[in-house]
Design a protein around this motif. Structure first.
Motif, PDB file in Angstrom:
ATOM      1  N   CYS A  20      65.786  36.004  24.900  1.00 32.81           N
ATOM      2  CA  CYS A  20      66.790  34.479  24.404  1.00 32.81           C
ATOM      3  C   CYS A  20      65.437  33.581  24.722  1.00 32.81           C
ATOM      4  O   CYS A  20      64.706  33.693  25.525  1.00 32.81           O
ATOM      5  CB  CYS A  20      67.931  34.467  24.778  1.00 32.81           C
ATOM      6  SG  CYS A  20      68.188  34.522  26.557  1.00 32.81           S
ATOM      7  N   SER A  21      65.813  32.287  24.323  1.00 37.75           N
ATOM      8  CA  SER A  21      65.093  31.234  24.849  1.00 37.75           C
ATOM      9  C   SER A  21      65.539  30.935  26.400  1.00 37.75           C
ATOM     10  O   SER A  21      66.402  31.367  26.811  1.00 37.75           O
ATOM     11  CB  SER A  21      65.617  29.923  23.842  1.00 37.75           C
ATOM     12  OG  SER A  21      66.852  29.613  24.381  1.00 37.75           O
ATOM     13  N   VAL A  22      64.358  30.443  27.006  1.00 39.27           N
ATOM     14  CA  VAL A  22      64.583  30.098  28.466  1.00 39.27           C
ATOM     15  C   VAL A  22      65.871  29.151  28.446  1.00 39.27           C
ATOM     16  O   VAL A  22      66.630  29.125  29.449  1.00 39.27           O
ATOM     17  CB  VAL A  22      63.298  29.504  28.976  1.00 39.27           C
ATOM     18  CG1 VAL A  22      63.442  28.998  30.431  1.00 39.27           C
ATOM     19  CG2 VAL A  22      62.152  30.430  28.764  1.00 39.27           C
ATOM     20  N   LEU A  28      73.272  30.413  30.218  1.00 40.29           N
ATOM     21  CA  LEU A  28      73.972  31.665  30.505  1.00 40.29           C
ATOM     22  C   LEU A  28      74.179  31.908  31.954  1.00 40.29           C
ATOM     23  O   LEU A  28      75.328  31.939  32.583  1.00 40.29           O
ATOM     24  CB  LEU A  28      73.167  32.911  29.921  1.00 40.29           C
ATOM     25  CG  LEU A  28      73.273  33.173  28.405  1.00 40.29           C
ATOM     26  CD1 LEU A  28      72.258  34.198  28.239  1.00 40.29           C
ATOM     27  CD2 LEU A  28      74.699  33.694  28.045  1.00 40.29           C
ATOM     28  N   VAL A  29      73.147  31.540  32.652  1.00 43.36           N
ATOM     29  CA  VAL A  29      73.187  31.416  34.109  1.00 43.36           C
ATOM     30  C   VAL A  29      74.445  30.504  34.684  1.00 43.36           C
ATOM     31  O   VAL A  29      75.249  30.767  35.471  1.00 43.36           O
ATOM     32  CB  VAL A  29      72.019  31.085  34.994  1.00 43.36           C
ATOM     33  CG1 VAL A  29      72.171  31.036  36.494  1.00 43.36           C
ATOM     34  CG2 VAL A  29      71.091  32.526  34.432  1.00 43.36           C
ATOM     35  N   PHE A  30      74.408  29.065  34.052  1.00 41.57           N
ATOM     36  CA  PHE A  30      75.394  28.492  34.433  1.00 41.57           C
ATOM     37  C   PHE A  30      76.772  28.726  34.275  1.00 41.57           C
ATOM     38  O   PHE A  30      77.666  28.600  35.079  1.00 41.57           O
ATOM     39  CB  PHE A  30      75.025  26.803  33.773  1.00 41.57           C
ATOM     40  CG  PHE A  30      76.060  25.836  33.986  1.00 41.57           C
ATOM     41  CD1 PHE A  30      76.246  24.966  35.127  1.00 41.57           C
ATOM     42  CD2 PHE A  30      77.320  25.660  32.815  1.00 41.57           C
ATOM     43  CE1 PHE A  30      77.144  24.087  35.411  1.00 41.57           C
ATOM     44  CE2 PHE A  30      78.346  24.740  33.219  1.00 41.57           C
ATOM     45  CZ  PHE A  30      78.220  24.068  34.295  1.00 41.57           C
ATOM     46  N   VAL A  31      76.963  29.250  32.679  1.00 39.49           N
ATOM     47  CA  VAL A  31      78.186  29.568  32.563  1.00 39.49           C
ATOM     48  C   VAL A  31      78.742  30.949  33.452  1.00 39.49           C
ATOM     49  O   VAL A  31      79.850  30.678  33.826  1.00 39.49           O
ATOM     50  CB  VAL A  31      78.324  30.384  31.135  1.00 39.49           C
ATOM     51  CG1 VAL A  31      79.647  30.824  30.886  1.00 39.49           C
ATOM     52  CG2 VAL A  31      78.083  29.104  30.023  1.00 39.49           C
ATOM     53  N   CYS A  32      77.843  31.785  33.791  1.00 34.36           N
ATOM     54  CA  CYS A  32      78.252  32.924  34.674  1.00 34.36           C
ATOM     55  C   CYS A  32      78.595  32.222  36.265  1.00 34.36           C
ATOM     56  O   CYS A  32      79.497  32.716  36.635  1.00 34.36           O
ATOM     57  CB  CYS A  32      76.913  33.659  34.927  1.00 34.36           C
ATOM     58  SG  CYS A  32      76.587  34.935  33.686  1.00 34.36           S
ATOM     59  N   ASP A  33      77.893  31.093  36.781  1.00 36.70           N
ATOM     60  CA  ASP A  33      78.308  30.632  38.120  1.00 36.70           C
ATOM     61  C   ASP A  33      79.739  30.152  37.738  1.00 36.70           C
ATOM     62  O   ASP A  33      80.617  30.187  38.747  1.00 36.70           O
ATOM     63  CB  ASP A  33      77.290  29.397  38.270  1.00 36.70           C
ATOM     64  CG  ASP A  33      76.809  29.587  39.633  1.00 36.70           C
ATOM     65  OD1 ASP A  33      76.674  30.683  39.980  1.00 36.70           O
ATOM     66  OD2 ASP A  33      75.775  28.576  39.724  1.00 36.70           O
ATOM     67  N   TRP A  34      79.926  29.281  36.882  1.00 37.55           N
ATOM     68  CA  TRP A  34      81.357  28.754  36.480  1.00 37.55           C
ATOM     69  C   TRP A  34      82.280  30.009  36.247  1.00 37.55           C
ATOM     70  O   TRP A  34      83.537  29.888  36.769  1.00 37.55           O
ATOM     71  CB  TRP A  34      81.195  27.870  35.205  1.00 37.55           C
ATOM     72  CG  TRP A  34      82.534  27.179  34.848  1.00 37.55           C
ATOM     73  CD1 TRP A  34      83.450  27.583  33.696  1.00 37.55           C
ATOM     74  CD2 TRP A  34      83.489  26.268  35.720  1.00 37.55           C
ATOM     75  NE1 TRP A  34      84.540  26.591  33.839  1.00 37.55           N
ATOM     76  CE2 TRP A  34      84.639  26.064  34.853  1.00 37.55           C
ATOM     77  CE3 TRP A  34      83.137  25.602  36.825  1.00 37.55           C
ATOM     78  CZ2 TRP A  34      85.644  25.169  35.488  1.00 37.55           C
ATOM     79  CZ3 TRP A  34      84.180  24.800  37.375  1.00 37.55           C
ATOM     80  CH2 TRP A  34      85.536  24.507  36.781  1.00 37.55           C
ATOM     81  N   THR A 115      79.272  35.296  24.354  1.00 34.90           N
ATOM     82  CA  THR A 115      78.337  34.450  23.639  1.00 34.90           C
ATOM     83  C   THR A 115      77.082  34.901  22.885  1.00 34.90           C
ATOM     84  O   THR A 115      76.591  34.052  22.008  1.00 34.90           O
ATOM     85  CB  THR A 115      77.738  33.647  24.830  1.00 34.90           C
ATOM     86  OG1 THR A 115      76.730  34.549  25.616  1.00 34.90           O
ATOM     87  CG2 THR A 115      78.944  33.011  25.536  1.00 34.90           C
ATOM     88  N   LYS A 116      77.096  36.263  22.947  1.00 33.49           N
ATOM     89  CA  LYS A 116      76.018  36.882  22.396  1.00 33.49           C
ATOM     90  C   LYS A 116      75.843  36.607  20.692  1.00 33.49           C
ATOM     91  O   LYS A 116      74.711  36.257  20.311  1.00 33.49           O
ATOM     92  CB  LYS A 116      75.880  38.440  22.347  1.00 33.49           C
ATOM     93  CG  LYS A 116      74.712  39.018  22.046  1.00 33.49           C
ATOM     94  CD  LYS A 116      74.649  40.420  22.453  1.00 33.49           C
ATOM     95  CE  LYS A 116      73.453  41.182  21.735  1.00 33.49           C
ATOM     96  NZ  LYS A 116      72.488  41.798  22.705  1.00 33.49           N
TER      97      LYS A 116
END
Length: 160
Positions: A20-22, A28-34, A115-116
């Protein structure tokens, strides 16, 4: 060399999501953190997040990609007439077989499943619609722990 939790999470997301794009990986990392915070009251990373025009970001993400480049495969593509950096897992990364945090794996699975199939515009609308992004002024630091406490108060009908 020990592999930090951010690298583990990024590799896990890319394995589940595909390249995916950077920018999308960052979100995605932000959403995972949340999501981890809302599920278990603990974050998956110790990143300092900021609210920007393109959504939440942390400069540490780019530094991590560079520092741990052996785990990632980067390439440039043109999407809708715009050049984008795309990131995937380096095929040799699987050989490193580093330990995985069960919560990170569970949260990555949930986030990718939800989200995929979203196109970039839908994905961005969803990320920017999350409580911590909505309630943080642009260009300010997003304090996820504080936003989580506010979010809990709002959900319980109390004012933050």
């Amino acid at each position: 060399m020990y592999i930090n939790t951010l690298v583990q999470l990024m590799v896990s997301l890319l394995e589940k999501n595909g390249e995916c794009s950077v920018a999308r990986l960052r979100m995605l990392v932000f959403v995972c953190d949340w999501v981890a915070l809302t599920l278990s009251k603990r974050r998956l990373t110790d990143l300092v997040w900021h609210s920007g025009t393109g959504g939440p970001y942390s400069p540490v993400m780019d530094e991590t990609i560079e520092q741990y480049s052996k785990y990632f495969a980067l390439k440039e593509i043109v999407y809708a007439g715009t050049p984008r950096r795309v990131i995937g897992v380096n095929p040799t990364a699987a050989a490193f077989n580093f330990p995985r945090d069960p919560l990170s794996e569970e949260v990555a699975e949930i986030v990718v499943r939800l989200t995929k199939d979203l196109d970039p515009a839908e994905f961005m609308r969803n990320v920017n619609g999350l409580y911590p992004v909505q309630t943080t002024p642009k260009y300010a630091q997003i304090d996820l722990e504080e936003k989580f406490r506010e979010y809990q108060s709002v959900r319980e009908g109390k004012s933050p």
